[in-house]
Design a protein around this motif. Structure first.
Motif, PDB file in Angstrom:
ATOM      1  N   MET A 123       0.728  -0.987   0.174  1.00 21.45           N
ATOM      2  CA  MET A 123       0.239  -0.162   0.415  1.00 21.45           C
ATOM      3  C   MET A 123       0.932   1.152  -0.055  1.00 21.45           C
ATOM      4  N   ASP A 124       0.480   2.241  -0.779  1.00 18.33           N
ATOM      5  CA  ASP A 124       0.917   3.334  -0.208  1.00 18.33           C
ATOM      6  C   ASP A 124       0.261   4.738   0.300  1.00 18.33           C
ATOM      7  N   LYS A 125       1.431   5.851   0.349  1.00 16.57           N
ATOM      8  CA  LYS A 125       0.463   6.990   0.423  1.00 16.57           C
ATOM      9  C   LYS A 125      -1.119   7.304  -0.179  1.00 16.57           C
ATOM     10  N   GLN A 126      -1.018   7.950  -0.975  1.00 19.14           N
ATOM     11  CA  GLN A 126      -2.211   7.611  -2.370  1.00 19.14           C
ATOM     12  C   GLN A 126      -3.336   6.924  -1.771  1.00 19.14           C
ATOM     13  N   THR A 127      -2.955   5.845  -1.366  1.00 21.09           N
ATOM     14  CA  THR A 127      -4.307   4.379  -0.973  1.00 21.09           C
ATOM     15  C   THR A 127      -4.266   4.076   0.664  1.00 21.09           C
ATOM     16  N   PHE A 128      -3.675   4.641   1.479  1.00 22.97           N
ATOM     17  CA  PHE A 128      -3.378   4.662   2.678  1.00 22.97           C
ATOM     18  C   PHE A 128      -4.986   6.471   3.103  1.00 22.97           C
ATOM     19  N   LEU A 129      -4.647   7.108   2.425  1.00 25.05           N
ATOM     20  CA  LEU A 129      -5.269   8.609   2.713  1.00 25.05           C
ATOM     21  C   LEU A 129      -6.440   8.545   2.071  1.00 25.05           C
ATOM     22  N   ARG A 130      -6.596   7.785   0.978  1.00 29.20           N
ATOM     23  CA  ARG A 130      -8.091   7.541  -0.093  1.00 29.20           C
ATOM     24  C   ARG A 130      -8.465   6.302   0.954  1.00 29.20           C
ATOM     25  N   ARG A 131      -8.277   5.515   1.842  1.00 26.66           N
ATOM     26  CA  ARG A 131      -8.956   4.587   2.827  1.00 26.66           C
ATOM     27  C   ARG A 131      -9.729   5.097   3.516  1.00 26.66           C
ATOM     28  N   LEU A 132      -8.268   6.100   4.611  1.00 28.91           N
ATOM     29  CA  LEU A 132      -8.853   6.763   5.152  1.00 28.91           C
ATOM     30  C   LEU A 132      -9.911   7.578   5.134  1.00 28.91           C
ATOM     31  N   GLU A 133     -10.077   8.610   4.362  1.00 29.16           N
ATOM     32  CA  GLU A 133     -10.999   9.478   3.872  1.00 29.16           C
ATOM     33  C   GLU A 133     -12.180   8.479   3.884  1.00 29.16           C
ATOM     34  N   GLU A 134     -12.050   7.324   2.802  1.00 21.13           N
ATOM     35  CA  GLU A 134     -13.502   6.483   2.710  1.00 21.13           C
ATOM     36  C   GLU A 134     -13.271   6.823   3.980  1.00 21.13           C
ATOM     37  N   GLY A 135     -13.516   5.862   5.151  1.00 25.83           N
ATOM     38  CA  GLY A 135     -13.651   5.108   5.833  1.00 25.83           C
ATOM     39  C   GLY A 135     -14.422   7.107   6.748  1.00 25.83           C
ATOM     40  N   LEU A 136     -14.399   7.758   6.850  1.00 23.75           N
ATOM     41  CA  LEU A 136     -14.133   9.327   7.303  1.00 23.75           C
ATOM     42  C   LEU A 136     -15.665   9.294   6.692  1.00 23.75           C
ATOM     43  N   ARG A 137     -15.955   9.125   6.169  1.00 24.31           N
ATOM     44  CA  ARG A 137     -16.912   9.759   4.763  1.00 24.31           C
ATOM     45  C   ARG A 137     -18.123  10.189   5.959  1.00 24.31           C
ATOM     46  N   GLN A 138     -18.459  10.036   7.793  1.00 24.63           N
ATOM     47  CA  GLN A 138     -19.844  10.241   8.223  1.00 24.63           C
ATOM     48  C   GLN A 138     -19.459  10.859   8.380  1.00 24.63           C
ATOM     49  N   LEU A 139     -18.219  11.357   9.096  1.00 23.07           N
ATOM     50  CA  LEU A 139     -17.642  12.581   9.308  1.00 23.07           C
ATOM     51  C   LEU A 139     -18.364  14.354   9.013  1.00 23.07           C
ATOM     52  N   PRO A 140     -18.365  14.927   9.835  1.00 21.39           N
ATOM     53  CA  PRO A 140     -18.618  16.546   9.228  1.00 21.39           C
ATOM     54  C   PRO A 140     -17.591  16.696   7.929  1.00 21.39           C
ATOM     55  N   PRO A 141     -17.964  17.788   6.478  1.00 20.47           N
ATOM     56  CA  PRO A 141     -16.602  17.912   5.643  1.00 20.47           C
ATOM     57  C   PRO A 141     -14.420  18.067   6.823  1.00 20.47           C
ATOM     58  N   GLU A 142     -15.824  19.748   7.475  1.00 27.15           N
ATOM     59  CA  GLU A 142     -14.417  19.773   7.977  1.00 27.15           C
ATOM     60  C   GLU A 142     -13.684  19.227   9.066  1.00 27.15           C
ATOM     61  N   GLU A 143     -14.662  18.728   9.344  1.00 26.68           N
ATOM     62  CA  GLU A 143     -13.493  17.595  10.237  1.00 26.68           C
ATOM     63  C   GLU A 143     -12.618  16.773   9.678  1.00 26.68           C
ATOM     64  N   ARG A 144     -13.208  15.899   8.713  1.00 26.73           N
ATOM     65  CA  ARG A 144     -13.098  15.261   7.754  1.00 26.73           C
ATOM     66  C   ARG A 144     -11.491  15.657   7.577  1.00 26.73           C
ATOM     67  N   GLU A 145     -11.747  16.706   6.665  1.00 20.53           N
ATOM     68  CA  GLU A 145     -10.817  17.787   6.197  1.00 20.53           C
ATOM     69  C   GLU A 145      -9.267  17.917   7.117  1.00 20.53           C
TER      70      GLU A 145
END
Length: 77
Positions: free
Chosen positions: A1-23
């Protein structure tokens, strides 16, 4: 796994959070990778662990924080 894949999966897992908190969370982790440098990418991924599990942990912490009372509770006897 590379950095981009890690960050993409993390973002997908956080999709329930408000956008500002997720960002904010994603920005923190992007900076963590950046500070470590490209040569340490694999080590950072190993330290952070599974991005799906990390997202679940962060999400549960966020939900606990949201559910805390905003004003003190007073108990009278």
């Amino acid at each position: 796994m590379d950095k981009q894949t890690f960050l993409r999966r993390l973002e997908e897992g956080l999709r329930q959070l408000p956008p500002e908190e997720r960002e904010d969370i994603l920005a923190y982790h992007r900076e963590y990778f950046q500070d470590a440098g490209p040569e340490q990418e694999a080590k950072v991924i190993q330290e952070l662990g599974d991005p799906d599990l990390l997202a679940r942990r962060l999400l549960s912490l966020s939900l606990i924080h949201i559910s805390e009372p905003t004003r003190p509770l007073y108990i009278s006897y």
